[in-house]
Design an enzyme around this catalytic site. Structure first.
Site, PDB file in Angstrom:
ATOM      1  N   GLU A  41       0.924   0.657  20.774  1.00 47.88           N
ATOM      2  CA  GLU A  41       1.784   1.471  21.626  1.00 47.88           C
ATOM      3  C   GLU A  41       2.051   2.834  21.003  1.00 47.88           C
ATOM      4  OE1 GLU A  41       3.096   1.013  24.712  1.00 47.88           O
ATOM      5  OE2 GLU A  41       1.769  -0.712  24.836  1.00 47.88           O
ATOM      6  N   CYS A 196      -5.260   5.734  38.846  1.00 48.41           N
ATOM      7  CA  CYS A 196      -4.235   6.717  39.220  1.00 48.41           C
ATOM      8  C   CYS A 196      -4.141   7.787  38.140  1.00 48.41           C
ATOM      9  CB  CYS A 196      -2.894   6.013  39.417  1.00 48.41           C
ATOM     10  SG  CYS A 196      -1.656   7.024  40.263  1.00 48.41           S
ATOM     11  N   CYS A 203      -8.232   6.826  44.631  1.00 47.25           N
ATOM     12  CA  CYS A 203      -7.356   6.133  45.582  1.00 47.25           C
ATOM     13  C   CYS A 203      -8.060   5.037  46.383  1.00 47.25           C
ATOM     14  CB  CYS A 203      -6.716   7.141  46.529  1.00 47.25           C
ATOM     15  SG  CYS A 203      -5.595   8.298  45.699  1.00 47.25           S
ATOM     16  N   CYS A 206      -7.756   1.797  44.631  1.00 42.14           N
ATOM     17  CA  CYS A 206      -6.431   1.423  44.146  1.00 42.14           C
ATOM     18  C   CYS A 206      -5.818   0.310  44.992  1.00 42.14           C
ATOM     19  CB  CYS A 206      -5.517   2.644  44.145  1.00 42.14           C
ATOM     20  SG  CYS A 206      -3.821   2.280  43.614  1.00 42.14           S
ATOM     21  N   CYS A 212       1.209   3.545  49.152  1.00 44.26           N
ATOM     22  CA  CYS A 212       1.488   4.706  48.303  1.00 44.26           C
ATOM     23  C   CYS A 212       1.844   5.916  49.163  1.00 44.26           C
ATOM     24  CB  CYS A 212       0.283   5.011  47.418  1.00 44.26           C
ATOM     25  SG  CYS A 212       0.484   6.477  46.389  1.00 44.26           S
TER      26      CYS A 212
END
Length: 352
Positions: A41, A196, A203, A206, A212
């Site tokens: 992370e 994204c 798109c 997605c 969206c």
């Protein structure tokens, strides 16, 4: 909306999600290792997965556990981090590991407040660690997730401002399911990293496209609201490459403030005349050769560097290695934290 996002995202993750990342390997007891999740992370902040993987593998091979990181020298940590940039992350990582040994039995705490209070671990990173390593229900809000949620909900305004940040956190919490939290957390990060994306999002592929708002209203290029563009100022410096007849180079540890703080770098001067005077303080020399200038871009400014090579320098007997100055041979460089452009410059000289 809550059920729509998670219900569509998890099946997509089952088919297309990234499951072979090195920090996803389960610990012997069947869950992910919190130390590896934490390290990934921190490395992934402002850095892409493809760049991080080799650094992660090298880092965990040298320092496989949190206590090993805590016991390492700062030079070793910086050497392993060298090239990833944002070295403050490495310093916070090292200090947080030491605090975990001092206060938490050599492990990352499982309590959110204690985890988020460690250096370099804020709300999102703490949530990601607890969700992925322990399956606990905590939302995350890294850059990829902000982009997904801003587009999905049609949120206008700069994501870094307090009102927009608050709104995004509310949505992040509302969408986080109570089951399969680790998979959901990875899924929404994967979606932002692979489909994204910032420009030209994919798109049609997605799983959230039907619901969206940005896709429906044709505003994917406008959301999230971009920061106003600004011209980065340029600063100039002259780097001194003092090399003796044995090929050793004089390195200087940078101070605690400013960029590259704590790393070993080359002595610097504002111009050639100052560079000559500084070089003569450190060694006897005959001549200097101007090397190819280069520009290194930081987040807030551009650094224009003019390197000067002082070859065949003879160190003054009075100038001994100390905590801030040392003559280093080529085989010593891998063990030092060197800024990436400085390491590249020195390696170019060796191969010339």
């Amino acid at each position: 909306m809550t059920s729509t996002l998670a219900a569509h995202l998890l099946p997509w993750f089952d088919r297309h999600g990234r499951r072979d990342l090195p920090w996803q390997a389960p610990a012997p007891e069947g869950r992910r290792d919190a130390y590896r999740v934490w390290l990934s992370e921190v490395m992934l902040q402002q850095t892409q997965v493809v760049t991080v993987i080799p650094y992660f593998l090298r880092f965990t091979e040298a320092l496989p556990t949190l206590p090993a990181l805590a016991a390492a020298s700062e030079d070793q940590v910086f050497a392993l981090w060298s090239g990833l940039g944002y070295y403050r992350r490495a310093r916070f990582l090292h200090r947080a590991a030491q605090l975990c040994v001092e206060r938490h039995g050599g492990e990352l705490p499982r309590e959110f407040d204690a985890l988020a209070a460690l250096p370099g671990i804020g709300r999102s990173t703490a949530g990601a660690i607890l969700a992925q390593a322990h399956g606990l229900r905590f939302p995350i809000l890294d850059g990829n997730v902000k982009r997904v949620l801003a587009r999905f909900h049609g949120i206008e305004g700069l994501p870094g401002t307090a009102p927009i940040e608050k709104k995004l956190w509310e949505h992040a919490d509302a969408h986080t399911p109570r089951e399969r939290v680790a998979d959901y957390t990875q899924a929404i990060m994967d979606l932002g990293a692979t489909l994204c994306v910032r420009s030209r999002p994919l798109c049609p592929a997605c799983p959230l496209s039907e619901a969206c708002i940005a896709r429906r209203e044709g505003r994917t290029a406008q959301l999230p609201t971009p920061k106003p563009s600004k011209v980065l100022p340029t600063r100039h410096t002259t780097m001194l490459v003092l090399r003796d007849t044995g090929g050793r180079v004089l390195l200087q540890r940078r101070g605690p403030q400013g960029v590259w703080s704590g790393l070993w770098s080359l002595p610097e001067a504002p111009d050639h005349d100052s560079a000559w005077r500084l070089a003569q303080n450190h060694a006897q020399l005959d001549d200097a050769q101007a090397l190819a200038p280069f520009v290194h871009v930081f987040s807030h400014y551009r650094l224009a560097v003019e390197p000067l090579l002082f070859d065949g320098a003879t160190a003054h007997p009075a100038i001994a290695d100390n905590q801030t100055l040392r003559w280093c041979a080529h085989d010593e460089w891998p063990d030092l934290g060197l800024p990436a452009p400085v390491r590249s410059l020195l390696e170019t000289l060796v191969s010339a």
